[in-house]
Design a protein around this motif. Structure first.
Motif, PDB file in Angstrom:
ATOM      1  N   PRO A  57       0.757  -1.119  -0.033  1.00 47.63           N
ATOM      2  CA  PRO A  57       0.031  -0.181   0.086  1.00 47.63           C
ATOM      3  C   PRO A  57       0.719   1.325   0.212  1.00 47.63           C
ATOM      4  O   PRO A  57       0.381   2.156  -0.584  1.00 47.63           O
ATOM      5  N   ASP A  58       1.973   1.337   0.646  1.00 48.58           N
ATOM      6  CA  ASP A  58       2.807   2.558   0.676  1.00 48.58           C
ATOM      7  C   ASP A  58       4.236   2.391  -0.406  1.00 48.58           C
ATOM      8  O   ASP A  58       5.298   3.258   0.060  1.00 48.58           O
ATOM      9  N   LEU A  59       4.454   1.217  -1.197  1.00 48.03           N
ATOM     10  CA  LEU A  59       5.741   0.869  -1.497  1.00 48.03           C
ATOM     11  C   LEU A  59       5.467   0.841  -3.253  1.00 48.03           C
ATOM     12  O   LEU A  59       4.857  -0.112  -3.677  1.00 48.03           O
ATOM     13  N   VAL A  60       6.302   1.516  -3.829  1.00 47.67           N
ATOM     14  CA  VAL A  60       6.351   1.668  -5.132  1.00 47.67           C
ATOM     15  C   VAL A  60       7.753   1.037  -5.715  1.00 47.67           C
ATOM     16  O   VAL A  60       8.715   1.451  -5.330  1.00 47.67           O
ATOM     17  N   LEU A  61       7.527   0.181  -6.786  1.00 50.48           N
ATOM     18  CA  LEU A  61       9.138  -0.491  -7.296  1.00 50.48           C
ATOM     19  C   LEU A  61       9.390   0.317  -8.621  1.00 50.48           C
ATOM     20  O   LEU A  61       8.406   0.313  -9.337  1.00 50.48           O
ATOM     21  N   THR A  62      10.542   0.721  -8.985  1.00 48.72           N
ATOM     22  CA  THR A  62      10.761   1.082 -10.003  1.00 48.72           C
ATOM     23  C   THR A  62      12.203   1.108 -10.283  1.00 48.72           C
ATOM     24  O   THR A  62      13.023   0.384  -9.615  1.00 48.72           O
ATOM     25  N   ALA A  79      11.000  14.193  -2.407  1.00 53.15           N
ATOM     26  CA  ALA A  79      10.073  14.766  -2.205  1.00 53.15           C
ATOM     27  C   ALA A  79       9.569  15.569  -3.685  1.00 53.15           C
ATOM     28  O   ALA A  79       8.359  15.826  -3.307  1.00 53.15           O
ATOM     29  N   THR A  80      10.140  15.532  -4.383  1.00 52.05           N
ATOM     30  CA  THR A  80       9.762  16.122  -5.796  1.00 52.05           C
ATOM     31  C   THR A  80       9.109  15.036  -6.962  1.00 52.05           C
ATOM     32  O   THR A  80       8.905  15.295  -7.948  1.00 52.05           O
ATOM     33  N   ILE A  81       9.019  13.824  -6.295  1.00 52.14           N
ATOM     34  CA  ILE A  81       8.378  12.557  -7.229  1.00 52.14           C
ATOM     35  C   ILE A  81       6.885  12.383  -6.690  1.00 52.14           C
ATOM     36  O   ILE A  81       6.721  12.364  -5.365  1.00 52.14           O
ATOM     37  N   GLU A  82       6.234  12.365  -7.585  1.00 52.84           N
ATOM     38  CA  GLU A  82       4.704  11.895  -7.295  1.00 52.84           C
ATOM     39  C   GLU A  82       4.334  10.666  -8.138  1.00 52.84           C
ATOM     40  O   GLU A  82       4.600  10.569  -9.632  1.00 52.84           O
ATOM     41  N   PHE A  83       3.687   9.880  -7.586  1.00 52.59           N
ATOM     42  CA  PHE A  83       3.220   8.577  -7.952  1.00 52.59           C
ATOM     43  C   PHE A  83       1.772   8.923  -8.480  1.00 52.59           C
ATOM     44  O   PHE A  83       0.789   9.194  -7.625  1.00 52.59           O
ATOM     45  N   LEU A  84       1.520   8.525  -9.681  1.00 47.69           N
ATOM     46  CA  LEU A  84      -0.003   8.650 -10.211  1.00 47.69           C
ATOM     47  C   LEU A  84      -0.618   7.336 -10.490  1.00 47.69           C
ATOM     48  O   LEU A  84      -0.118   7.007 -11.727  1.00 47.69           O
ATOM     49  N   ALA A  85      -1.206   6.906  -9.637  1.00 41.84           N
ATOM     50  CA  ALA A  85      -1.534   5.449  -9.861  1.00 41.84           C
ATOM     51  C   ALA A  85      -2.809   5.478 -10.864  1.00 41.84           C
ATOM     52  O   ALA A  85      -3.357   6.048 -10.937  1.00 41.84           O
ATOM     53  N   VAL A 118      22.813  -2.724 -14.866  1.00 38.19           N
ATOM     54  CA  VAL A 118      21.539  -2.990 -15.095  1.00 38.19           C
ATOM     55  C   VAL A 118      21.187  -4.123 -14.252  1.00 38.19           C
ATOM     56  O   VAL A 118      19.884  -3.826 -13.416  1.00 38.19           O
ATOM     57  N   ARG A 119      21.839  -5.061 -13.669  1.00 38.39           N
ATOM     58  CA  ARG A 119      21.168  -5.960 -12.583  1.00 38.39           C
ATOM     59  C   ARG A 119      20.867  -5.120 -11.483  1.00 38.39           C
ATOM     60  O   ARG A 119      19.827  -5.733 -10.609  1.00 38.39           O
ATOM     61  N   ASN A 120      21.408  -4.269 -10.846  1.00 34.35           N
ATOM     62  CA  ASN A 120      21.225  -3.525  -9.670  1.00 34.35           C
ATOM     63  C   ASN A 120      20.479  -2.223  -9.729  1.00 34.35           C
ATOM     64  O   ASN A 120      19.925  -1.522  -8.757  1.00 34.35           O
ATOM     65  N   ASP A 121      19.776  -2.011 -10.981  1.00 35.52           N
ATOM     66  CA  ASP A 121      18.891  -0.697 -11.357  1.00 35.52           C
ATOM     67  C   ASP A 121      17.496  -0.913 -10.551  1.00 35.52           C
ATOM     68  O   ASP A 121      16.453  -0.858 -11.503  1.00 35.52           O
ATOM     69  N   ILE A 122      17.481  -0.931  -9.494  1.00 37.67           N
ATOM     70  CA  ILE A 122      16.079  -1.314  -8.940  1.00 37.67           C
ATOM     71  C   ILE A 122      16.099  -0.229  -7.710  1.00 37.67           C
ATOM     72  O   ILE A 122      16.967  -0.093  -6.868  1.00 37.67           O
ATOM     73  N   ALA A 123      14.869   0.391  -7.502  1.00 37.41           N
ATOM     74  CA  ALA A 123      14.496   1.046  -6.069  1.00 37.41           C
ATOM     75  C   ALA A 123      13.165   0.893  -5.708  1.00 37.41           C
ATOM     76  O   ALA A 123      12.250   0.492  -6.407  1.00 37.41           O
ATOM     77  N   LEU A 124      13.089   1.292  -4.292  1.00 35.17           N
ATOM     78  CA  LEU A 124      11.782   1.415  -3.619  1.00 35.17           C
ATOM     79  C   LEU A 124      11.612   2.788  -3.284  1.00 35.17           C
ATOM     80  O   LEU A 124      12.410   3.412  -2.708  1.00 35.17           O
ATOM     81  N   LEU A 125      10.193   3.354  -3.581  1.00 30.29           N
ATOM     82  CA  LEU A 125       9.765   4.559  -3.022  1.00 30.29           C
ATOM     83  C   LEU A 125       8.809   4.123  -1.963  1.00 30.29           C
ATOM     84  O   LEU A 125       7.637   3.434  -2.196  1.00 30.29           O
ATOM     85  N   GLN A 126       8.968   4.807  -1.029  1.00 31.88           N
ATOM     86  CA  GLN A 126       8.005   4.890   0.143  1.00 31.88           C
ATOM     87  C   GLN A 126       7.043   6.021   0.079  1.00 31.88           C
ATOM     88  O   GLN A 126       7.552   7.283  -0.053  1.00 31.88           O
ATOM     89  N   LEU A 127       5.649   5.845  -0.118  1.00 33.50           N
ATOM     90  CA  LEU A 127       4.873   7.059  -0.317  1.00 33.50           C
ATOM     91  C   LEU A 127       4.438   7.858   1.285  1.00 33.50           C
ATOM     92  O   LEU A 127       4.679   7.124   2.093  1.00 33.50           O
ATOM     93  N   GLN A 128       4.152   8.760   1.001  1.00 38.37           N
ATOM     94  CA  GLN A 128       3.628   9.871   2.170  1.00 38.37           C
ATOM     95  C   GLN A 128       2.475   9.061   2.988  1.00 38.37           C
ATOM     96  O   GLN A 128       2.633   9.149   4.178  1.00 38.37           O
ATOM     97  N   ASN A 133      -7.263   1.935  -1.758  1.00 37.51           N
ATOM     98  CA  ASN A 133      -8.277   2.149  -2.519  1.00 37.51           C
ATOM     99  C   ASN A 133      -8.528   0.743  -3.036  1.00 37.51           C
ATOM    100  O   ASN A 133      -7.583  -0.076  -3.717  1.00 37.51           O
ATOM    101  N   THR A 134      -9.871   0.196  -3.142  1.00 32.99           N
ATOM    102  CA  THR A 134     -10.135  -1.098  -3.631  1.00 32.99           C
ATOM    103  C   THR A 134      -9.951  -1.343  -5.069  1.00 32.99           C
ATOM    104  O   THR A 134      -9.973  -2.625  -5.686  1.00 32.99           O
ATOM    105  N   THR A 135      -9.592  -0.261  -5.807  1.00 32.23           N
ATOM    106  CA  THR A 135      -9.361  -0.605  -7.110  1.00 32.23           C
ATOM    107  C   THR A 135      -7.930  -0.412  -7.658  1.00 32.23           C
ATOM    108  O   THR A 135      -7.556  -0.815  -8.657  1.00 32.23           O
ATOM    109  N   VAL A 136      -7.206  -0.174  -6.545  1.00 33.33           N
ATOM    110  CA  VAL A 136      -5.586  -0.165  -6.608  1.00 33.33           C
ATOM    111  C   VAL A 136      -5.090  -1.068  -5.748  1.00 33.33           C
ATOM    112  O   VAL A 136      -4.767  -0.830  -4.659  1.00 33.33           O
ATOM    113  N   LYS A 137      -4.954  -2.256  -6.385  1.00 28.22           N
ATOM    114  CA  LYS A 137      -4.501  -3.315  -5.362  1.00 28.22           C
ATOM    115  C   LYS A 137      -2.891  -3.933  -5.894  1.00 28.22           C
ATOM    116  O   LYS A 137      -2.542  -3.804  -6.880  1.00 28.22           O
ATOM    117  N   PRO A 138      -1.973  -3.616  -4.846  1.00 22.05           N
ATOM    118  CA  PRO A 138      -0.605  -4.098  -4.977  1.00 22.05           C
ATOM    119  C   PRO A 138      -0.547  -5.243  -5.615  1.00 22.05           C
ATOM    120  O   PRO A 138      -1.207  -6.057  -5.410  1.00 22.05           O
TER     121      PRO A 138
END
Length: 269
Positions: A57-62, A79-85, A118-128, A133-138
């Motif tokens: 619910p509060d983690l985005v993979l990118t 803080a300048t990044i916004e996730f638009l689900a 490339v192998r290590n090119d992953i990040a986790l973002l924790q949302l504020q 939301n029942t329509t946005v299922k991780p």
């Protein structure tokens, strides 16, 4: 993200022939994209965007390189990044700013394109705030798919930035040193897009799009490793949040600190 790497990767040869890939399907309607609302556009610093996917619910993979300014090579303030689900034609199912972000401990942005990068090119973002939301299922995550396996990708790109597109069938052409070489159709803005396996009852994320490349004159996409690396990121994020000690082998990455023998930049624990 804003700028992608295009290179010949002779080290990744030989590559198996790709299966018959499906075409990209733009999901302009809510009905078409209902299963994929947890994939969203990541607007970065008001200057560009990546693709990301909710795995809690509060983690985005990118992709980790989405956290860096391609011109200055400096890390971007989360803080300048916004996730638009589920961003679609000017509206999103949920809007969340980012509280903190961590990338793989061994990721180095200023290095040349390599299997390590490339192998290590992953990040986790924790949302504020978590998305409840029942329509946005991780999405669930899983092990990397086998060579020759069928996969799919949901992504945004520079020429299709206003709605997500689904490629339901593309192929794992090779697996080399933790990097997936794929036949999936990606472009600028698709960085961080989730790569799905459709084996089982629900789609599961098995990789993250890192770059596009050329192998023997053929355009391919490259995916980052996920299984153990994701566990490291989750532990790293917990350590950053609590200020506590991290498990052995997990470091906090920051530009400007000393280099380890592997070339990664670490903060002393």
């Amino acid at each position: 993200m804003r700028q992608w790497i295009l290179a010949g990767l002779a080290a990744l040869l030989p590559v198996a022939a790709a299966a018959q890939d499906s075409r990209l399907q733009r999901m302009d309607s809510l009905d078409a994209g209902r299963q994929w609302e947890a994939v969203g556009r990541l607007d970065v610093n008001g200057e560009g965007f990546c693709t990301g996917a909710l795995i809690a619910p509060d983690l985005v993979l990118t992709a980790a390189h989405c956290l860096y300014d391609s011109r200055t090579k400096e890390r971007i303030d989360p803080a300048t990044i916004e996730f638009l689900a589920g961003w679609r034609n000017g509206r999103a199912s949920a809007y969340r700013s980012v509280r903190r972000a961590v990338e793989h401990p061994s990721y180095v942005y200023d290095g040349e394109l390599s299997t390590d990068r490339v192998r290590n090119d992953i990040a986790l973002l924790q949302l504020q705030r978590p998305i409840r939301n029942t329509t946005v299922k991780p999405f669930e995550t899983d092990e990397r798919p086998r060579k020759g396996g069928s996969i799919g990708v949901v992504s945004y790109a520079h020429d299709r930035s206003e709605a997500p597109s689904l490629q339901e069938v593309c192929a794992v052409m090779a697996r080399q040193q933790g990097v997936l070489v794929m036949s999936c159709d990606v472009d600028f803005g698709s960085s961080g897009a989730p790569v799905f396996s459709f084996e089982g009852d629900v789609p599961r994320i098995v990789s993250v799009v890192s770059a596009k490349a050329e192998v023997s004159g053929e355009r391919v996409s490259l995916g980052s490793a996920l299984a153990e690396e994701l566990t490291l990121l989750q532990a790293q994020l917990t350590g950053v949040a609590t200020g506590g000690r991290l498990p052995p082998g997990v470091g906090r990455v920051k530009v400007g600190e000393g280099r380890s023998s592997s070339g990664a930049k670490f903060i002393s624990q």
